[in-house]
Design an enzyme around this catalytic site. Structure first.
Site, mmCIF file in Angstrom:
data_model
loop_
_atom_site.group_PDB
_atom_site.id
_atom_site.type_symbol
_atom_site.label_atom_id
_atom_site.label_comp_id
_atom_site.label_asym_id
_atom_site.label_seq_id
_atom_site.Cartn_x
_atom_site.Cartn_y
_atom_site.Cartn_z
ATOM 1 N N GLY B 32 -17.653 13.317 81.042
ATOM 2 C CA GLY B 32 -17.858 13.508 82.467
ATOM 3 C C GLY B 32 -16.547 13.237 83.187
ATOM 4 O O GLY B 32 -15.578 12.787 82.571
ATOM 5 N N TYR B 33 -16.533 13.474 84.483
ATOM 6 C CA TYR B 33 -15.295 13.387 85.244
ATOM 7 C C TYR B 33 -15.425 12.384 86.376
ATOM 8 O O TYR B 33 -16.349 12.456 87.183
ATOM 9 C CB TYR B 33 -14.920 14.777 85.757
ATOM 10 C CG TYR B 33 -14.650 15.691 84.581
ATOM 11 C CD1 TYR B 33 -13.386 15.738 84.008
ATOM 12 C CD2 TYR B 33 -15.683 16.396 83.964
ATOM 13 C CE1 TYR B 33 -13.141 16.493 82.874
ATOM 14 C CE2 TYR B 33 -15.452 17.155 82.821
ATOM 15 C CZ TYR B 33 -14.172 17.199 82.291
ATOM 16 O OH TYR B 33 -13.939 17.935 81.153
ATOM 17 N N LEU B 34 -14.472 11.436 86.412
ATOM 18 C CA LEU B 34 -14.402 10.510 87.540
ATOM 19 C C LEU B 34 -13.783 11.202 88.728
ATOM 20 O O LEU B 34 -14.125 10.908 89.866
ATOM 21 C CB LEU B 34 -13.549 9.291 87.171
ATOM 22 C CG LEU B 34 -14.170 8.325 86.166
ATOM 23 C CD1 LEU B 34 -13.149 7.284 85.723
ATOM 24 C CD2 LEU B 34 -15.384 7.627 86.787
#
Lengths: 158, 158
Positions: B32-34
């Site tokens: 996932g992406y912060l």
């Protein structure tokens, strides 16, 4: 590897005078932000001879989750120079023990010169503690003092 | 610590058939992406029993700087669940050696089910290499196939 998540509970204050200067050696810090969105902040920091990447939950009240990992200082240098929002923040930090807590005092440079912030990390939100005599007014809730905000709205423009 | 920065040069392809499946064991990935802004992408990944935080320069041409650090898997789990943009991406990855290069084949799950991407990392942008027989059309330049974009615009909506 062991989990390194910590709950950060931090309170911030102005200082009354420069007595803190004779209580510790200053260490050079530089920090910048890869991102700052609704859910998290990703910070790169050089602290003396070390580098760190730190992922913080956006503040909800006094406490928030924080994940910090040491990284090579050269990586931190490249990330600060090339991938972080500019300008970055440079400051001198003094770490001062007082009544079994460690106080950090930041003398912030460049566009925030003249701004000096003392902070202390607590274990719980209702932990009682004594302020050192050189610590002044509390500014914990004031978003202007967040390091991430001092980039866009530095002290010399207040 | 030694610098861990690497220059990432990656080319992506569709696959012609499922011959790759018998060439390696699949490993479960979740990522996932912060954040994903003009300068950088910050990715959290679980790969089998390990966790990673990866900071990538935004793409400029084929190559970009990439900084990857192993972190505790439990931290990665918390970061994926609580601080990353939702939904995250889950996939099975096969790592397949072919003519001294390692090909990665991703079978992407959930809203991207049916999408299979083969990728290979190169040392230089003009490095010549031979494609395995099960590798098809190149999609390197097509932003729809970037993992970070498959969250907002998944394969099942194409």
């Amino acid at each position: 590897m062991k989990p390194t998540m910590a709950l950060e509970i931090e309170r911030k204050f102005l200082v009354k005078n420069s007595d803190y200067k004779r209580l510790a050696e200053a260490v050079f810090y530089q920090q910048g932000y890869l991102s700052n969105n609704e859910k998290s902040v990703v910070r790169i920091r050089i602290a003396g001879d070390k580098g760190f990447v730190t992922i913080k939950e956006q503040s909800v009240g006094l406490s928030r989750q924080e994940f910090e990992y040491e990284i090579p200082r050269n990586d931190a240098r490249t990330l600060l120079d090339q991938l972080c929002e500019q300008p970055t923040i440079r400051k001198k930090r003094y770490k001062i023990p007082f009544n079994s807590l460690i106080w950090g005092v930041d003398e912030i440079d460049d566009n925030n010169e003249g701004l000096i912030i003392a902070e202390v990390e607590l274990i719980s939100e209702d932990q009682s503690f004594e302020k050192p005599p050189w610590v002044g007014e509390e500014v914990t809730g004031d978003a202007r003092y967040y390091n991430v905000n001092l980039i866009k709205n530095p002290f010399n423009k207040w």
